[in-house]
Design a protein around this motif. Structure first.
Motif, PDB file in Angstrom:
ATOM      1  N   VAL A  50     -13.430  -3.047  17.571  1.00 16.61           N
ATOM      2  CA  VAL A  50     -14.237  -3.491  16.503  1.00 16.61           C
ATOM      3  C   VAL A  50     -14.149  -4.859  16.213  1.00 16.61           C
ATOM      4  O   VAL A  50     -13.546  -5.609  16.852  1.00 16.61           O
ATOM      5  N   THR A  51     -14.879  -5.261  15.090  1.00 21.15           N
ATOM      6  CA  THR A  51     -15.119  -6.578  14.896  1.00 21.15           C
ATOM      7  C   THR A  51     -14.244  -6.973  13.440  1.00 21.15           C
ATOM      8  O   THR A  51     -14.121  -8.035  13.290  1.00 21.15           O
ATOM      9  N   VAL A  52     -14.268  -6.079  12.590  1.00 21.37           N
ATOM     10  CA  VAL A  52     -13.510  -6.142  11.444  1.00 21.37           C
ATOM     11  C   VAL A  52     -12.292  -5.260  11.219  1.00 21.37           C
ATOM     12  O   VAL A  52     -12.413  -3.775  11.686  1.00 21.37           O
ATOM     13  N   ALA A  53     -11.298  -5.663  10.836  1.00 21.64           N
ATOM     14  CA  ALA A  53     -10.257  -4.665  10.636  1.00 21.64           C
ATOM     15  C   ALA A  53      -9.426  -4.927   9.162  1.00 21.64           C
ATOM     16  O   ALA A  53      -9.235  -6.095   8.822  1.00 21.64           O
ATOM     17  N   LEU A  54      -8.958  -3.951   8.349  1.00 21.91           N
ATOM     18  CA  LEU A  54      -8.372  -4.123   7.076  1.00 21.91           C
ATOM     19  C   LEU A  54      -6.725  -4.039   7.760  1.00 21.91           C
ATOM     20  O   LEU A  54      -6.425  -3.386   8.418  1.00 21.91           O
ATOM     21  N   SER A  55      -5.972  -4.823   6.792  1.00 22.50           N
ATOM     22  CA  SER A  55      -4.543  -4.800   6.926  1.00 22.50           C
ATOM     23  C   SER A  55      -3.910  -4.614   5.554  1.00 22.50           C
ATOM     24  O   SER A  55      -4.570  -4.731   4.538  1.00 22.50           O
ATOM     25  N   GLY A  56      -2.547  -4.128   5.889  1.00 23.89           N
ATOM     26  CA  GLY A  56      -1.889  -4.237   4.551  1.00 23.89           C
ATOM     27  C   GLY A  56      -0.932  -5.227   3.880  1.00 23.89           C
ATOM     28  O   GLY A  56       0.073  -5.168   3.188  1.00 23.89           O
ATOM     29  N   ASP A  57      -1.445  -6.310   4.462  1.00 23.69           N
ATOM     30  CA  ASP A  57      -0.578  -7.425   3.870  1.00 23.69           C
ATOM     31  C   ASP A  57      -0.669  -7.722   2.594  1.00 23.69           C
ATOM     32  O   ASP A  57      -1.703  -7.328   1.905  1.00 23.69           O
ATOM     33  N   GLY A  58       0.310  -8.455   1.869  1.00 16.08           N
ATOM     34  CA  GLY A  58       0.181  -8.475   0.366  1.00 16.08           C
ATOM     35  C   GLY A  58       1.052  -7.515  -0.231  1.00 16.08           C
ATOM     36  O   GLY A  58       1.268  -7.904  -1.638  1.00 16.08           O
ATOM     37  N   GLY A  59       1.170  -6.196   0.228  1.00 19.78           N
ATOM     38  CA  GLY A  59       1.593  -5.295  -0.911  1.00 19.78           C
ATOM     39  C   GLY A  59       3.216  -5.782  -1.093  1.00 19.78           C
ATOM     40  O   GLY A  59       3.489  -5.379  -2.097  1.00 19.78           O
ATOM     41  N   ASP A  60       3.880  -6.346   0.115  1.00 23.70           N
ATOM     42  CA  ASP A  60       5.349  -6.676  -0.206  1.00 23.70           C
ATOM     43  C   ASP A  60       5.392  -7.579  -1.677  1.00 23.70           C
ATOM     44  O   ASP A  60       6.239  -7.745  -2.468  1.00 23.70           O
ATOM     45  N   GLU A  61       4.407  -8.460  -1.679  1.00 23.02           N
ATOM     46  CA  GLU A  61       4.729  -9.512  -2.421  1.00 23.02           C
ATOM     47  C   GLU A  61       4.188  -9.098  -3.945  1.00 23.02           C
ATOM     48  O   GLU A  61       4.940  -9.857  -5.001  1.00 23.02           O
ATOM     49  N   LEU A  62       3.279  -8.333  -4.014  1.00 22.69           N
ATOM     50  CA  LEU A  62       2.936  -7.781  -5.321  1.00 22.69           C
ATOM     51  C   LEU A  62       3.559  -6.831  -5.942  1.00 22.69           C
ATOM     52  O   LEU A  62       3.917  -6.744  -7.125  1.00 22.69           O
ATOM     53  N   PHE A  63       4.396  -5.808  -4.986  1.00 24.97           N
ATOM     54  CA  PHE A  63       4.793  -4.836  -5.729  1.00 24.97           C
ATOM     55  C   PHE A  63       6.443  -4.668  -5.182  1.00 24.97           C
ATOM     56  O   PHE A  63       7.051  -3.656  -5.325  1.00 24.97           O
ATOM     57  N   GLY A  64       6.847  -5.791  -4.709  1.00 21.77           N
ATOM     58  CA  GLY A  64       8.422  -5.978  -4.573  1.00 21.77           C
ATOM     59  C   GLY A  64       8.949  -5.044  -3.398  1.00 21.77           C
ATOM     60  O   GLY A  64       9.750  -4.132  -3.373  1.00 21.77           O
ATOM     61  N   GLY A  65       8.379  -5.540  -2.127  1.00 20.21           N
ATOM     62  CA  GLY A  65       8.742  -4.634  -0.992  1.00 20.21           C
ATOM     63  C   GLY A  65       9.839  -5.253   0.091  1.00 20.21           C
ATOM     64  O   GLY A  65      10.125  -4.683   0.951  1.00 20.21           O
ATOM     65  N   TYR A  66      10.499  -6.341  -0.308  1.00 17.34           N
ATOM     66  CA  TYR A  66      11.270  -7.074   0.581  1.00 17.34           C
ATOM     67  C   TYR A  66      12.695  -6.567   0.068  1.00 17.34           C
ATOM     68  O   TYR A  66      12.983  -6.588  -1.160  1.00 17.34           O
ATOM     69  N   ASN A  67      13.660  -6.466   0.959  1.00 17.19           N
ATOM     70  CA  ASN A  67      14.958  -5.892   0.501  1.00 17.19           C
ATOM     71  C   ASN A  67      15.389  -7.204  -0.565  1.00 17.19           C
ATOM     72  O   ASN A  67      16.387  -6.883  -1.490  1.00 17.19           O
ATOM     73  N   ARG A  68      15.096  -8.704  -0.230  1.00 17.38           N
ATOM     74  CA  ARG A  68      15.565  -9.348  -1.149  1.00 17.38           C
ATOM     75  C   ARG A  68      15.331  -9.394  -2.462  1.00 17.38           C
ATOM     76  O   ARG A  68      16.047  -9.686  -3.582  1.00 17.38           O
ATOM     77  N   HIS A  69      14.133  -8.814  -2.756  1.00 18.46           N
ATOM     78  CA  HIS A  69      13.708  -8.584  -4.229  1.00 18.46           C
ATOM     79  C   HIS A  69      14.845  -7.564  -4.974  1.00 18.46           C
ATOM     80  O   HIS A  69      14.859  -7.668  -6.211  1.00 18.46           O
ATOM     81  N   VAL A  70      15.280  -6.788  -4.123  1.00 22.62           N
ATOM     82  CA  VAL A  70      16.397  -5.810  -4.628  1.00 22.62           C
ATOM     83  C   VAL A  70      17.803  -6.433  -4.646  1.00 22.62           C
ATOM     84  O   VAL A  70      18.481  -6.220  -5.618  1.00 22.62           O
ATOM     85  N   TRP A  71      18.011  -7.184  -3.373  1.00 28.27           N
ATOM     86  CA  TRP A  71      19.376  -7.443  -3.202  1.00 28.27           C
ATOM     87  C   TRP A  71      19.920  -8.585  -4.028  1.00 28.27           C
ATOM     88  O   TRP A  71      21.172  -8.909  -4.572  1.00 28.27           O
ATOM     89  N   VAL A  72      18.949  -9.693  -3.954  1.00 27.07           N
ATOM     90  CA  VAL A  72      19.395 -11.026  -4.629  1.00 27.07           C
ATOM     91  C   VAL A  72      19.965 -10.901  -6.186  1.00 27.07           C
ATOM     92  O   VAL A  72      20.959 -11.330  -6.552  1.00 27.07           O
ATOM     93  N   PRO A  73      19.147 -10.238  -7.146  1.00 31.00           N
ATOM     94  CA  PRO A  73      19.851 -10.006  -8.526  1.00 31.00           C
ATOM     95  C   PRO A  73      21.058  -9.233  -8.458  1.00 31.00           C
ATOM     96  O   PRO A  73      21.957  -9.515  -9.305  1.00 31.00           O
ATOM     97  N   GLN A  74      20.976  -8.327  -7.569  1.00 30.40           N
ATOM     98  CA  GLN A  74      22.367  -7.244  -7.677  1.00 30.40           C
ATOM     99  C   GLN A  74      23.659  -8.172  -7.093  1.00 30.40           C
ATOM    100  O   GLN A  74      24.842  -8.248  -7.825  1.00 30.40           O
ATOM    101  N   ILE A  75      23.601  -9.015  -6.013  1.00 34.02           N
ATOM    102  CA  ILE A  75      24.483  -9.787  -5.729  1.00 34.02           C
ATOM    103  C   ILE A  75      24.931 -10.948  -6.512  1.00 34.02           C
ATOM    104  O   ILE A  75      26.033 -11.355  -6.779  1.00 34.02           O
ATOM    105  N   TRP A  76      23.667 -11.630  -7.016  1.00 33.87           N
ATOM    106  CA  TRP A  76      24.097 -12.704  -8.245  1.00 33.87           C
ATOM    107  C   TRP A  76      24.992 -12.165  -9.402  1.00 33.87           C
ATOM    108  O   TRP A  76      25.682 -13.090  -9.778  1.00 33.87           O
ATOM    109  N   SER A  77      24.654 -11.115  -9.804  1.00 30.76           N
ATOM    110  CA  SER A  77      25.374 -10.364 -11.266  1.00 30.76           C
ATOM    111  C   SER A  77      27.114 -10.513 -10.677  1.00 30.76           C
ATOM    112  O   SER A  77      27.569 -10.821 -11.703  1.00 30.76           O
TER     113      SER A  77
END
Length: 652
Positions: free
Chosen positions: A373-400
Motif C-alpha cells: 500500500v501507499t498509505v497506512a494508518l497507525s495508532g500513535d498518540g493514544g498513550d499520550e492522550l489517554f494515559g497509556g504509559y506505566n509512568r502515568h500510573v506509577w509516578v503519582p503512586q510512588i511520589w505520594s
C-alpha cells in the motif's frame, strides 16, 4: 505526502541548487518534482511529490493560487479540505477549481482568509512554505502536533535562509557549513533524541508544532530570524477543553470517544491510492483498524511484523484481532538479520542523531508495508492522550509515598544502593537464582536497584517524571567538563492549572510524542515512501480526550479506559488484555553478539576523537562492563553509538 525545501538569499536564485536540495529528499516524493524561482527577490522553492489525492498534473507543486498572489510548497494532507471547499464556495468570490488537490484548497483559503484563520481551520498534518508575491513575505508553518518536520536557519557570509523537510536538503546548499550544537548533547544522551526547537547544528532550528514564522527581505539581509508565532498550543487547547462541559459519565465518555475516533479515522481513509493500517494487536492500533473496518465495504488491508525471536513477536496477537475483525491481514516475516542489516542505514535515514531502538522494527514494517500500500494508518498518540504509559500510573503512586520521607534519608538510602556496582548485584542474584524459585529470579537485579536509587533521590515529582522518562539518568557522566547540562528538575515546565497526571500527559504530548515517536515514524516511513496517518492526532479527538477527567481516562490503575471500552464493542477483551510489549528488539544481547564488531568499530579512538566532548574513559568503561555482563547499558550505549554513526556519516 511530499517533501519541501528552498532558500531565500540576496542574489538571483539558482534553480540548479533548488533541484539538488529537492533531490536529497527524493524518498519523500518520487512521483513528481518541481522548482520555482523568483529572480528579483532571490527566492527558490523546491518540492518532491508523493501523489495521494488527485494524482493528476493538477496536483503539481510548487503551486500558484488562482489569484497569482501566493505560491506554495506543501507537505502533508488536509483531511477536511472538502469541507473547507464548501465554505469557500459560499464566499462572495467563489474559487474556480482546477482539480481536487488539498494543496489548491489551502491556497484558496490563504487567499480568502489569511494565514492564521486558514491554519486554524485546517485539520491535518503539514509543513508549509508559502510565498506572498504581493507583500514579499515567506511564511513557514507546521501542523498542531508536529507530524511533519520542518527545519530552517541562516547560512553563509551573505546570509541566506535555507529550509526543508529534512536536514539533508539544507546540507545541499553551497553555503552550508555545519557546526555541532553541543548544547543539545546532554538531553540527547538522556532521551535519545534532539528535543524542542533546537537541532544538532548550531543556528539551524526546528519549527515547533502549531507554529509559523514569517520572513521579510530585511530579516535575511540583516541575518535575523524573526520571532515564531504559536497559532495552536496543546496547553491552551487542553485548558479550553477543561472549561467545556466535562464528560464525567463513563458511558458518555466511551460514546463520545467512539464518535470522535470514528470521524477521525474516516477522514484519514481519504486516498486515491491503496490504503491499509499497521496492526500490532494492542489497544490503539486495534481500535483504529476496528473503526476502519466498520466504515469499509471490503476487508481493510492490515499489516503486522513478526520476528523470529518469540520474546519480541506480537504477530500472533495481531493475527487473532485481524481474524476477528475480518481484515485482509498480512504478517510480514522479519528475521534478526533483516533488522541487523537495517542498522547501517539509520544514520542516513535519521539525519539527526536518534536513538530510540524501536526505529529498527518501525523501519522494517514500513518497508514491508510499502510493498502493498501507499498509505497506512497507525495508532500513535493514544498513550499520550489517554494515559497509556506505566509512568502515568506509577509516578503519582510512588511520589505520594516518597514525599513522606525526608530528603536527607532518601539521599542516604540512594547513596548506599549506588555504592555497590550493578554487576555485583547481578552476581549475587545469579548465585541466589540457583536455589530461589525461577519466578523470584530477577535478571537485571542490579540495574533495577540503581534505578530505585535514582527514584529515591528525586527532589520533586517533576524530577521523578523526568527520571523515569529518561533512557540515561546521568548523561553528564558521558560528557567532558564544560559541555552544558540541564538539571533534572528543569527539563519540563511547571503548569499550575493541571494535576499531576494531566501534567504528565501534556509533557509526553509536547515532548516524547513530538521529538521521539513522530520523528521515528516519519523518517522510517518516508524512507520507504510510505505515508503514515495518525487518527489520534485530530483536534476533535484531543478536545474530547481532555473533556474526560484524568481519573476516567486512567481508571482502576489501568490507562486508556475509554479506548478499551470502545474497542470491546468490536473485539473481545480476551484478545486485547495482555501486558504491554512495546516495539522492541534484543538490543542488550545484540550489542554483545552480532553488533559487537559494528559497535567497536564506532568506538575506536579515530571515531571518538571526532567528538571530543565525549568522555572517552566513561564511554569505554560502560562498553566494557556491558560486554562483560557487568550491567545492562544497551540504551545508554545505543545513544552514544548512534551519535558516532551520525558523525561518521555527516562529518560535522
Amino acid at each position: 505526502m511530499c517533501g519541501i525545501t528552498g532558500f531565500w538569499g540576496q542574489e538571483a536564485p539558482s534553480s540548479a541548487i533548488a533541484k539538488e536540495m529537492a533531490a536529497q529528499i527524493l524518498h519523500r516524493g518520487p512521483d513528481d518534482s518541481g522548482v520555482w524561482v523568483e529572480g528579483d527577490t532571490g527566492l527558490a522553492l523546491g518540492h518532491r511529490r508523493l501523489a495521494i489525492v488527485d494524482l493528476s498534473a493538477a496536483g503539481h507543486q510548487p503551486m500558484h493560487s488562482a489569484c497569482e498572489r501566493f505560491v506554495i510548497a506543501f507537505n502533508g494532507e488536509i483531511y477536511n479540505h472538502l469541507d473547507l471547499r464548501k465554505q469557500l464556495d459560499q464566499s462572495s468570490v467563489a474559487p474556480v477549481w482546477r482539480g481536487h488537490a488539498d494543496t489548491e484548497t489551502l491556497l484558496a483559503a490563504f487567499s480568502a482568509w489569511g494565514i492564521e484563520r486558514t491554519l486554524e481551520a485546517a485539520n491535518g498534518m503539514f509543513a508549509i512554505a508559502l510565498w506572498d508575491r504581493q507583500l514579499k513575505t515567506l511564511t513557514l508553518a507546521r501542523d498542531r502536533f508536529g507530524e511533519k518536520p520542518l527545519y530552517y536557519g541562516l547560512v553563509g557570509k551573505r546570509p541566506a535562509l535555507v529550509f526543508g523537510s529534512e536536514l539533508k536538503a539544507l546540507a545541499a546548499h553551497p553555503d552550508w557549513q555545519p557546526t555541532l550544537n553541543q548544547n543539545v548533547l546532554d538531553e540527547y544522551l538522556r532521551f535519545g533524541c534532539v528535543r524542542g526547537a533546537a537541532s544538532i547544528y548550531q543556528g539551524i532550528h526546528k519549527l515547533l508544532p502549531g507554529s509559523y514564522v514569517q520572513f521579510t527581505q530585511s530579516d535575511i539581509a540583516n541575518g535575523q530570524l524573526p520571532e515564531v508565532t504559536q497559532w495552536w498550543s496543546p496547553v491552551t487547547a487542553a485548558l479550553a477543553a477543561k472549561q467545556a462541559p466535562v464528560i464525567a459519565n463513563p458511558d458518555d465518555a466511551v460514546e463520545q470517544t467512539r464518535q470522535a475516533m470514528m470521524t477521525s479515522v474516516g477522514q484519514r481513509m481519504m486516498a486515491d491510492v491503496p490504503l491499509g493500517a499497521f496492526l500490532s494487536g494492542g489497544v490503539d492500533s486495534s481500535l483504529v483498524v476496528a473503526l476502519m473496518q466498520a466504515q469499509s465495504s471490503k476487508p481493510v488491508r492490515t499489516f503486522s511484523v513478526g520476528f523470529d525471536d518469540a520474546r519480541y513477536d506480537e504477530s500472533s496477537h495481531a493475527a487473532a484481532v485481524a481474524a476477528h475483525l475480518g481484515t485482509d491481514h498480512t504478517t510480514l516475516k522479519a528475521t534478526s538479520q533483516m533488522a541487523l542489516d537495517t542498522i547501517p542505514q539509520l544514520a542516513d535515514m535519521y539525519d539527526e542523531p536518534f536513538a530510540d531502538s524501536s526505529q529498527i522494527p518501525t523501519a522494517l514494517i514500513a518497508s514491508l508495508t510499502r510493498q502493498h500500500v501507499t498509505v497506512a494508518l497507525s495508532g500513535d498518540g493514544g498513550d499520550e492522550l489517554f494515559g497509556g504509559y506505566n509512568r502515568h500510573v506509577w509516578v503519582p503512586q510512588i511520589w505520594s509515598k516518597l514525599n513522606r520521607l525526608p530528603v536527607a534519608v532518601r539521599k542516604t538510602l540512594a547513596l548506599s544502593l549506588r555504592s555497590i556496582p550493578v554487576g555485583a548485584y547481578d552476581g549475587v542474584m545469579n548465585i541466589a537464582g540457583r536455589v530461589l524459585p525461577k519466578r523470584l529470579h530477577v535478571r537485571t537485579f542490579g540495574e533495577k536497584l540503581h534505578k530505585l536509587a535514582a527514584v529515591l533521590e528525586s527532589p520533586s515529582q517533576q524530577a521523578l517524571f523526568a527520571g523515569v522518562s529518561s533512557m540515561n539518568r546521568q548523561p553528564g557522566n558521558l560528557l567532558n567538563a564544560g559541555v552544558p547540562t540541564t538539571p533534572l528538575e528543569n527539563l519540563y515546565p511547571a503548569l499550575q492549572q493541571f494535576d499531576a497526571v494531566e501534567w504528565m500527559l501534556l509533557m509526553d504530548t509536547m515532548n516524547f510524542m513530538v521529538d521521539d515517536a513522530l520523528v521515528k515514524v516519519d523518517r522510517a516511513s518516508m524512507a520507504s515512501t510510505l505515508e503514515v496517518r495518525v487518527p489520534f492526532l485530530d483536534p476533535n479527538v484531543f478536545h474530547t480526550a481532555w473533556r474526560i477527567p484524568a481519573s476516567l481516562r486512567i481508571k482502576n490503575g489501568q490507562g486508556k479506559w475509554p479506548l478499551r471500552e470502545t474497542l470491546y464493542q468490536h473485539v473481545p477483551a480476551a484478545l486485547i488484555d495482555r501486558p504491554k510489549m512495546g516495539f522492541a528488539i534484543p538490543l542488550d544481547e545484540w550489542l554483545r553478539g552480532p553488533l559487537r564488531e559494528w559497535a567497536e568499530d564506532l568506538l575506536q579512538p579515530a571515531s571518538l576523537v571526532e567528538l571530543p566532548m565525549l568522555n572517552v574513559k566513561a564511554v569505554g568503561a560502560m562498553w566494557k562492563n556491558h560486554v562483560n555482563g557487568k550491567g545492562h547499558y544497551a540504551q545508554q550505549l545505543w545513544a552514544v553509538l548512534q551519535l558516532l554513526a551520525w558523525q561518521r556519516r555527516w562529518r560535522c
